[in-house]
Design a protein around this motif. Structure first.
Motif, PDB file in Angstrom:
ATOM      1  N   TRP A  12      61.554  30.139 113.286  1.00 43.42           N
ATOM      2  CA  TRP A  12      61.174  28.737 113.461  1.00 43.42           C
ATOM      3  C   TRP A  12      62.422  27.881 113.653  1.00 43.42           C
ATOM      4  O   TRP A  12      63.490  28.175 113.095  1.00 43.42           O
ATOM      5  CB  TRP A  12      60.434  28.240 112.224  1.00 43.42           C
ATOM      6  CG  TRP A  12      58.993  28.633 112.149  1.00 43.42           C
ATOM      7  CD1 TRP A  12      58.482  29.820 111.711  1.00 43.42           C
ATOM      8  CD2 TRP A  12      57.883  27.812 112.511  1.00 43.42           C
ATOM      9  NE1 TRP A  12      57.119  29.803 111.776  1.00 43.42           N
ATOM     10  CE2 TRP A  12      56.706  28.576 112.271  1.00 43.42           C
ATOM     11  CE3 TRP A  12      57.732  26.525 113.021  1.00 43.42           C
ATOM     12  CZ2 TRP A  12      55.426  28.098 112.497  1.00 43.42           C
ATOM     13  CZ3 TRP A  12      56.461  26.028 113.259  1.00 43.42           C
ATOM     14  CH2 TRP A  12      55.328  26.810 113.010  1.00 43.42           C
ATOM     15  N   SER A  13      62.284  26.808 114.401  1.00 43.01           N
ATOM     16  CA  SER A  13      63.358  25.811 114.458  1.00 43.01           C
ATOM     17  C   SER A  13      63.378  25.048 113.139  1.00 43.01           C
ATOM     18  O   SER A  13      62.369  24.971 112.431  1.00 43.01           O
ATOM     19  CB  SER A  13      63.139  24.844 115.626  1.00 43.01           C
ATOM     20  OG  SER A  13      61.957  24.077 115.434  1.00 43.01           O
ATOM     21  N   ASN A  14      64.522  24.472 112.815  1.00 45.34           N
ATOM     22  CA  ASN A  14      64.663  23.765 111.543  1.00 45.34           C
ATOM     23  C   ASN A  14      63.743  22.558 111.426  1.00 45.34           C
ATOM     24  O   ASN A  14      63.376  22.154 110.318  1.00 45.34           O
ATOM     25  CB  ASN A  14      66.118  23.318 111.353  1.00 45.34           C
ATOM     26  CG  ASN A  14      67.043  24.497 111.099  1.00 45.34           C
ATOM     27  OD1 ASN A  14      66.594  25.589 110.751  1.00 45.34           O
ATOM     28  ND2 ASN A  14      68.336  24.284 111.271  1.00 45.34           N
ATOM     29  N   ASP A  15      63.351  21.962 112.583  1.00 43.84           N
ATOM     30  CA  ASP A  15      62.508  20.760 112.553  1.00 43.84           C
ATOM     31  C   ASP A  15      61.017  21.075 112.668  1.00 43.84           C
ATOM     32  O   ASP A  15      60.204  20.155 112.850  1.00 43.84           O
ATOM     33  CB  ASP A  15      62.926  19.782 113.659  1.00 43.84           C
ATOM     34  CG  ASP A  15      62.758  20.369 115.060  1.00 43.84           C
ATOM     35  OD1 ASP A  15      62.201  21.482 115.195  1.00 43.84           O
ATOM     36  OD2 ASP A  15      63.191  19.710 116.027  1.00 43.84           O
ATOM     37  N   LYS A  62      59.556  23.973 117.103  1.00 42.55           N
ATOM     38  CA  LYS A  62      59.668  25.057 118.076  1.00 42.55           C
ATOM     39  C   LYS A  62      59.746  26.408 117.380  1.00 42.55           C
ATOM     40  O   LYS A  62      60.054  26.507 116.184  1.00 42.55           O
ATOM     41  CB  LYS A  62      60.913  24.869 118.953  1.00 42.55           C
ATOM     42  CG  LYS A  62      60.859  23.656 119.876  1.00 42.55           C
ATOM     43  CD  LYS A  62      62.103  23.594 120.742  1.00 42.55           C
ATOM     44  CE  LYS A  62      62.033  22.411 121.708  1.00 42.55           C
ATOM     45  NZ  LYS A  62      63.238  22.340 122.584  1.00 42.55           N
ATOM     46  N   TYR A 106      61.724  30.031 118.354  1.00 41.71           N
ATOM     47  CA  TYR A 106      62.633  30.754 119.236  1.00 41.71           C
ATOM     48  C   TYR A 106      62.375  32.250 119.053  1.00 41.71           C
ATOM     49  O   TYR A 106      62.191  32.725 117.925  1.00 41.71           O
ATOM     50  CB  TYR A 106      64.086  30.441 118.891  1.00 41.71           C
ATOM     51  CG  TYR A 106      64.433  28.976 118.994  1.00 41.71           C
ATOM     52  CD1 TYR A 106      64.537  28.358 120.236  1.00 41.71           C
ATOM     53  CD2 TYR A 106      64.642  28.202 117.847  1.00 41.71           C
ATOM     54  CE1 TYR A 106      64.845  27.006 120.334  1.00 41.71           C
ATOM     55  CE2 TYR A 106      64.954  26.858 117.938  1.00 41.71           C
ATOM     56  CZ  TYR A 106      65.045  26.257 119.181  1.00 41.71           C
ATOM     57  OH  TYR A 106      65.329  24.926 119.280  1.00 41.71           O
ATOM     58  N   GLU A 134      61.874  30.107 124.141  1.00 44.00           N
ATOM     59  CA  GLU A 134      61.399  29.108 123.194  1.00 44.00           C
ATOM     60  C   GLU A 134      59.998  28.649 123.580  1.00 44.00           C
ATOM     61  O   GLU A 134      59.600  28.697 124.751  1.00 44.00           O
ATOM     62  CB  GLU A 134      62.341  27.902 123.132  1.00 44.00           C
ATOM     63  CG  GLU A 134      62.344  27.031 124.363  1.00 44.00           C
ATOM     64  CD  GLU A 134      63.176  25.754 124.199  1.00 44.00           C
ATOM     65  OE1 GLU A 134      63.997  25.697 123.253  1.00 44.00           O
ATOM     66  OE2 GLU A 134      62.993  24.832 125.008  1.00 44.00           O
ATOM     67  N   GLU A 193      57.099  25.400 122.273  1.00 43.45           N
ATOM     68  CA  GLU A 193      56.824  24.245 121.418  1.00 43.45           C
ATOM     69  C   GLU A 193      55.525  24.483 120.675  1.00 43.45           C
ATOM     70  O   GLU A 193      54.496  24.780 121.276  1.00 43.45           O
ATOM     71  CB  GLU A 193      56.735  22.967 122.248  1.00 43.45           C
ATOM     72  CG  GLU A 193      58.077  22.513 122.756  1.00 43.45           C
ATOM     73  CD  GLU A 193      58.178  20.978 122.845  1.00 43.45           C
ATOM     74  OE1 GLU A 193      57.410  20.288 122.157  1.00 43.45           O
ATOM     75  OE2 GLU A 193      59.022  20.522 123.611  1.00 43.45           O
ATOM     76  N   GLN A 211      69.472  28.946 112.595  1.00 42.57           N
ATOM     77  CA  GLN A 211      69.837  27.752 113.354  1.00 42.57           C
ATOM     78  C   GLN A 211      70.735  26.870 112.501  1.00 42.57           C
ATOM     79  O   GLN A 211      70.496  26.683 111.305  1.00 42.57           O
ATOM     80  CB  GLN A 211      68.588  26.966 113.761  1.00 42.57           C
ATOM     81  CG  GLN A 211      68.890  25.724 114.589  1.00 42.57           C
ATOM     82  CD  GLN A 211      67.645  24.931 114.956  1.00 42.57           C
ATOM     83  OE1 GLN A 211      66.534  25.286 114.565  1.00 42.57           O
ATOM     84  NE2 GLN A 211      67.825  23.841 115.688  1.00 42.57           N
ATOM     85  N   ASP A 232      72.383  22.062 116.546  1.00 42.86           N
ATOM     86  CA  ASP A 232      71.801  22.359 117.853  1.00 42.86           C
ATOM     87  C   ASP A 232      72.260  23.727 118.375  1.00 42.86           C
ATOM     88  O   ASP A 232      72.316  23.951 119.580  1.00 42.86           O
ATOM     89  CB  ASP A 232      72.151  21.267 118.855  1.00 42.86           C
ATOM     90  CG  ASP A 232      73.652  21.071 119.019  1.00 42.86           C
ATOM     91  OD1 ASP A 232      74.424  21.826 118.369  1.00 42.86           O
ATOM     92  OD2 ASP A 232      74.058  20.179 119.778  1.00 42.86           O
ATOM     93  N   LEU A 291      71.957  28.134 117.835  1.00 43.51           N
ATOM     94  CA  LEU A 291      71.383  29.333 117.239  1.00 43.51           C
ATOM     95  C   LEU A 291      72.498  30.350 117.033  1.00 43.51           C
ATOM     96  O   LEU A 291      73.346  30.528 117.914  1.00 43.51           O
ATOM     97  CB  LEU A 291      70.313  29.947 118.146  1.00 43.51           C
ATOM     98  CG  LEU A 291      69.027  29.162 118.384  1.00 43.51           C
ATOM     99  CD1 LEU A 291      68.117  29.938 119.341  1.00 43.51           C
ATOM    100  CD2 LEU A 291      68.296  28.875 117.081  1.00 43.51           C
ATOM    101  N   LEU A 301      72.003  25.146 122.220  1.00 44.00           N
ATOM    102  CA  LEU A 301      70.675  24.857 122.758  1.00 44.00           C
ATOM    103  C   LEU A 301      70.688  23.749 123.799  1.00 44.00           C
ATOM    104  O   LEU A 301      69.756  23.637 124.600  1.00 44.00           O
ATOM    105  CB  LEU A 301      69.723  24.476 121.619  1.00 44.00           C
ATOM    106  CG  LEU A 301      69.354  25.624 120.673  1.00 44.00           C
ATOM    107  CD1 LEU A 301      68.760  25.084 119.377  1.00 44.00           C
ATOM    108  CD2 LEU A 301      68.394  26.582 121.352  1.00 44.00           C
TER     109      LEU A 301
END
Length: 693
Positions: free
Chosen positions: A338-341, A344, A346, A359, A361, A390, A393, A395, A413
């Motif tokens: 998972w993305s940190n926010d 998304k 990856y 990636e 969304e 991550q 910005d 990875l 990214l």
């Protein structure tokens, strides 16, 4: 004034040094220039083997491991290292004998790691290592609860009395196994009645409470045998539950199925719920989003099909809706984060002869069940072999190429660029001659485009003629990408003076689901024709010596060699097969994961609908056509492709008076894991090529 080049200065320095040394003096300035040399087995095994272990909580420091092989002791030593992602500062973090593995990195910089079955603690910036746990119990696959009050780990538990000393304790010197079901052996060990189980216990400052077995008295594996690890179980974000992967089948049912499920165990009540009920293939790698609102995992649809399309499943806790995020995408997922926010995901996947980053969304409204756009975000002739995490910005990933072992890189990214983080082997590669690598497209026998990698010897001269080797990948449904192997190393093979062509024949991921599935029940058909198309096509080049061609491979690649030996029509001068399938009937009767055999061959040999797999696509049926020299490697503890396969092929060659050699490795399984045995393997491999090619 004459311009002095670096090369001229180097020669002057060498001359000065030599002059001083001849007078008994000692030079204070000595520069030696060496021409890079082709890689050989010794330099290959001298490389450090890098593993990414984790990021600090602030994302500023990477912990990584380096394993180094000692030829004299035939052992490998792994230590942990740190490196700053900002300025590259860092150094060796542990120096204990054995191999250390990071469990977690805490907010204050304390690193909890495993060494010889016990937990240790050491801070990233200060202090000495402190042993936290002791005693006879050796911990495996440790994970702490998010609130730090409990510890999750695995242990092997005796459930069934298969061995005679367990069944008849009054006969302690006996050595027999008694079975009533299949799954009597797996990979390289006979089932001794012990099963991996997950345990949970209270934890405080190295003190472990009474462990609770989540699979008490049940003959099931979690982590999965033989290769499952800590990725097979996780904590819920609130520390109230544990999710674990398990195939709750036993004996023959276990041997013919791939239906693993993800179970949720409640700490307070001890109750267990199947979260993937009705999903019939592999369900693995559970992972929560950073905010804890969504659960994701990897899933295959079909029971018994180990190489089915691997999809990312999203489960929304608030609505209890499941959504297949990659159902519409023509590919198969390797791994994801998972993305940190939380917006998304990856993931890595094979594509067109490489493994790249992708990636997607995450849908903001899962109830709409709209599928996300998926895009590839990295490109290049390399493999992204894993995503560590991550930071900002970027990875942090691991990467290989045919000519470079694993190192850690940072992937930006925003501008989609890669920057090396570790350079463990840079100095050693500076002394190794480079190989030219090219992509090649061939028209297959059915008109399809067939992609191959071609690896050339160092200092390749197209005006010369070179012996050429067809590399046959195993699997059969494994990707042939920019992998780096310490045995089947294509750079190493090419560097001994050979051209290597490695086709992405039918059955390989990276070219769409249909291409990947095309090999099942057609092992000796189009995939073999693909191999012949590839070698015929490159043989049109003037630099290929068509009188000196070889075919090599292991597992399905070994099967391919055996099958080619009966149909190649004098294309090849020599063959090398490692743990290949030679007689499909006897193989079906002795291999252990029968779900694989059932799917790939169609089923049992006594069922007439599968006749083609056991006749036309059975190498032993073409024994009368064998006439080409062959080297056969066979592991004694390979239960996937048991010993009789290699022995029968060697016996055929010997009785037909074909030049042949058997290298029997009694303590090796489907692979070669001992360093000394690997050295023997490579020496015999290259000696055979020199003798016969």
């Amino acid at each position: 004034m004459k311009k002095l080049t670096i090369f001229t200065l180097a020669i002057m320095a060498c001359n000065l040094s030599n002059a001083q040394e001849s007078k008994g003096g000692k030079s204070s300035f000595k520069m030696v220039t060496e021409t890079p040399q082709p890689i050989n087995p010794s330099t290959l095994w001298d490389l450090g083997r890098v593993s990414a272990e984790g990021l600090s909580s602030d994302g500023k420091t990477l912990l990584y491991g380096v394993s180094n092989y000692n030829l004299e002791s035939n052992t490998s030593e792994k230590n942990l290292y740190t490196i700053s992602l900002a300025n590259g500062a860092g150094g060796q973090f542990t120096d204990q004998k054995g191999g250390e593995a990071v469990v977690q990195i805490e907010q204050n910089g304390d690193v909890i790691y495993l060494s010889k079955g016990h937990l240790w603690k050491k801070n990233l910036t200060k202090g000495e290592a402190t042993q936290l746990t002791s005693g006879e119990m050796a911990l495996e696959n440790v994970k702490f609860s998010p609130d730090g009050t409990h510890i999750l780990f695995s242990q092997s538990v005796l459930i069934k009395k298969y061995h005679s000393t367990d069944k008849y304790p009054e006969l302690p010197k006996s050595d027999a196994y008694i079975y009533d079901n299949l799954d009597y052996r797996h990979w390289d060990t006979f089932n001794d009645g012990k099963f991996n189980h997950p345990f949970v216990a209270s934890y405080s400052n190295g003190k472990i409470g009474d462990p609770v077995d989540l699979l008490k008295d049940q003959p099931y594996y979690s982590p999965q045998a033989p290769f499952g690890g800590a990725e097979d179980f996780i904590w819920s974000p609130d520390s109230k539950a544990i999710l674990y992967v398990c195939k709750k089948k036993f004996g023959t049912d276990y041997a013919v199925s791939t239906n693993t499920d993800i179970y949720r165990y409640e700490l307070s009540s001890g109750t267990t719920t199947n979260l993937t009920e009705g999903m019939n293939g592999y369900d693995v790698a559970p992972s929560y989003s950073p905010d804890g609102k969504s659960l994701t995992w990897l899933s295959m649809k079909t029971d018994g099909y180990e190489s089915d399309k691997n999809d990312i499943i999203l489960f929304d806790k608030s609505s209890s809706i499941r959504l297949n995020l990659t159902a519409h995408w023509d590919g198969t997922v390797n791994s994801f984060i998972w993305s940190n926010d939380n917006r998304k995901i990856y993931f890595t996947a094979a594509t067109k002869g490489t493994v790249q980053l992708f990636e997607l969304e995450v849908p903001s409204n899962i109830k709409s069940k709209s599928l996300p756009k998926i895009q590839q975000i990295s490109t290049g002739d390399f493999d992204i072999t894993g995503i560590v995490g991550q930071t900002g910005d970027k990875l942090i990933v691991t990467l290989t190429k045919f000519t470079r072992a694993t190192e850690v890189f940072s992937f930006d990214l925003k501008n989609k660029s890669l920057t090396a983080v570790t350079n463990v082997n840079d100095d050693k590669y500076a002394a190794i001659a480079e190989n030219k690598i090219e992509r090649r497209i061939t028209k297959a026998s059915d008109g399809a485009d067939l992609f191959s990698w071609v690896i050339y010897p160092p200092n390749f001269d197209p005006a010369k003629k070179y012996p050429t080797i067809l590399y046959c990948e195993g699997g059969p449904q494994s990707a042939l990408t920019q992998f780096y192997s310490f045995r089947w190393n294509l750079q190493l093979i090419a560097s001994q003076g050979y051209i290597v062509i490695a086709p992405n024949r039918r059955g390989m991921p990276g070219w769409g689901v249909k291409w990947n599935e095309a090999i099942s029940q057609d092992w000796g058909g189009q995939p073999i024709r693909d191999y012949l198309s590839a070698i015929d096509d490159i043989s049109k080049e003037t630099y290929v010596d068509t009188a000196r061609r070889a075919a090599i491979g292991a597992s399905y690649g070994g099967y391919s060699v055996y099958q080619l030996a009966g149909v190649h029509q004098n294309r090849f001068k020599t063959f090398i097969a490692h743990n290949g399938l030679f007689d499909m009937r006897s193989w079906y009767g002795t291999t252990e994961e029968l779900f694989f055999a059932n799917h790939e061959l169609g089923g049992a040999y006594w069922d007439s609908k599968n006749e083609k797999s056991y006749t036309q696509f059975n190498p032993i049926e073409k024994a009368n056509n064998w006439h080409t020299p062959i080297l056969i490697f066979q592991g004694g503890k390979d239960y996937r492709v048991p010993i009789g396969q290699g022995l029968a092929a060697f016996q055929l060659a010997q009785l037909k008076k074909i030049k042949s050699r058997l290298v029997y490795l009694p303590d090796e399984n489907h692979w070669v894991l001992s360093g000394h045995n690997a050295q023997v393997w490579q020496r015999e491999f290259f000696t055979w090529l020199k003798e016969t090619l």
